[in-house]
Design a protein around this motif. Structure first.
Motif, mmCIF file in Angstrom:
data_model
loop_
_atom_site.group_PDB
_atom_site.id
_atom_site.type_symbol
_atom_site.label_atom_id
_atom_site.label_comp_id
_atom_site.label_asym_id
_atom_site.label_seq_id
_atom_site.Cartn_x
_atom_site.Cartn_y
_atom_site.Cartn_z
ATOM 1 N N PRO A 11 -22.293 -22.667 -86.003
ATOM 2 C CA PRO A 11 -22.987 -21.616 -86.966
ATOM 3 C C PRO A 11 -22.084 -20.483 -86.527
ATOM 4 N N LYS A 13 -23.271 -17.851 -86.137
ATOM 5 C CA LYS A 13 -23.956 -16.694 -85.077
ATOM 6 C C LYS A 13 -23.513 -17.212 -83.683
ATOM 7 N N ASP A 14 -22.830 -18.305 -83.462
ATOM 8 C CA ASP A 14 -22.218 -18.849 -82.241
ATOM 9 C C ASP A 14 -21.012 -18.043 -81.835
ATOM 10 N N SER A 17 -17.850 -19.664 -82.772
ATOM 11 C CA SER A 17 -17.533 -20.011 -83.984
ATOM 12 C C SER A 17 -16.166 -19.856 -84.712
ATOM 13 N N THR A 47 -16.540 -21.097 -95.245
ATOM 14 C CA THR A 47 -17.551 -21.569 -94.560
ATOM 15 C C THR A 47 -18.031 -23.038 -94.316
ATOM 16 N N MET A 51 -17.856 -25.725 -90.893
ATOM 17 C CA MET A 51 -18.971 -26.567 -90.343
ATOM 18 C C MET A 51 -18.645 -28.056 -90.614
ATOM 19 N N ARG A 319 -20.763 -14.270 -92.641
ATOM 20 C CA ARG A 319 -22.114 -14.054 -92.644
ATOM 21 C C ARG A 319 -22.501 -13.627 -93.971
ATOM 22 N N GLU A 322 -22.487 -16.493 -96.436
ATOM 23 C CA GLU A 322 -23.525 -17.311 -96.340
ATOM 24 C C GLU A 322 -24.734 -16.850 -96.847
#
Length: 338
Positions: A11, A13-14, A17, A47, A51, A319, A322
């Motif tokens: 993610p 926020k990690d 990432s 994005t 992932m 961010r 997303e």
């Protein structure tokens, strides 16, 4: 050279990432060209790729699928470009991306950037322009003989929708776009939509209200599963539906069987991923659209810029994407190049 990429698929926020590292600058061979990156655009595919896997990469995987810059080296088999050419392109999802100082890319996927555009404006356009062009003309087979037919573009205010509206209107189709907020409704009108309806409300009923019992074409740029029933109801018998967002559960094709509807997928990286014989079609598309941009027939869709290209601005861009409220295109530019 500096590069931003990942080892793990995490993610945003990690803290791990996206990471910034020094890596070796690649050398151009064959039909590859080496491009010094001046600006990049960030797309939903970035994005998704961040992932896309559960395995850890052995070396830094560099993302980035929209760029503009200057050719610094050409491979021995190159036919299309020379050192010093200013170019734009979307690249190849199976290779290292554009979030770096330099990138290798097959020249067949590249075109000279529009002369009237800044690097940032140019970087905003390749991926979405190719996706829209392939959807309309390669997948749905729209030609000049289809002038006057109707097309519903679901998700009209995003990057692909913004250029698809312009191309469809230029092809003299009757363009109905969907949007759900006042700012996205206004944007679709500015891009050239003749009508804008709300995809969060019953679509077929709204089409009837503006005089369309059914439409000839549907281009779905949003959740395919979510909009499938509405598309099945709204498409004309023997019409065509094209989608770009993968389905998360099976699609009930029986809903369009009796109408003999054609359904097709569009994936911009198909030609490069499978090394098709017509990879150079993307060079041709981008070259033709560069002329359209320079002649004012099409306009760029850049609406937001960040700078410079580094790990922090890329994380911020991911961010923003997303969040799902982006209108048009987001570009990251190098301050030293502006």
């Amino acid at each position: 050279m500096k590069a931003i990429g990942l080892y793990e698929y995490l993610p945003i926020k990690d803290s791990n990432s996206l990471l910034e590292e020094e890596v070796a600058t690649p050398k151009a061979t064959g039909r590859d060209i080496l491009v010094e990156i001046k600006a990049v655009s960030v797309n939903p595919v970035d994005t998704k790729q961040r992932m896309a896997n559960k395995e850890r990469e052995a070396s830094l995987r560099i993302l980035g699928y929209d760029a503009s810059g200057i050719v610094k080296e050409v491979g021995e088999d190159c036919l299309l470009f020379n050192v010093g050419d200013e170019v734009y392109y979307a690249g190849d999802v199976t290779r290292q991306g554009s979030n770096a100082d330099y990138q290798l890319v097959d020249e067949q996927l590249v075109a000279k950037k529009p002369e009237s555009f800044t690097y940032s404006q140019a970087a905003a356009m390749p991926l979405t322009s190719i996706t829209a062009w392939e959807s309309l003309y390669d997948r749905m087979k729209i030609t000049e003989e289809d002038a006057g037919k109707s097309i519903l573009i679901i998700g009209g205010a995003g990057g692909v929708g913004s250029i698809a509206i312009q191309l469809a209107a230029r092809s003299r189709l009757e363009v109905i776009a969907t949007a759900s907020r006042q700012e996205t409704i206004d944007w679709c009108h500015v891009m050239g939509a003749h009508h804008v309806i709300n995809h969060s409300q019953p679509v077929h009923a709204q089409l009837r209200e503006i005089g369309y019992e059914h439409v000839d074409y549907i281009l779905c740029l949003a959740d395919t599963n979510e909009h499938w029933d509405a598309m099945a109801d709204s498409i004309k018998a023997q019409g065509t539906i094209c989608a770009i967002v993968e389905n998360k559960k099976p699609i009930d094709m029986t809903k369009i069987r009796a109408k003999s509807v054609t359904f097709c997928w569009e994936f911009m990286f198909t030609r490069s991923m499978f090394q098709t014989e017509d990879q150079s079609e993307q060079h041709r598309m981008l070259t033709k659209m560069a002329a359209m941009f320079d002649q004012g027939e099409l306009k760029h869709t850049m609406t937001n810029t960040l700078s410079p290209i580094n790990v922090n601005t890329l994380k911020e861009a991911h961010r923003i994407l997303e969040d799902g409220r982006m209108i048009g295109k987001l570009v990251i530019e190098n301050e030293r190049n502006q």
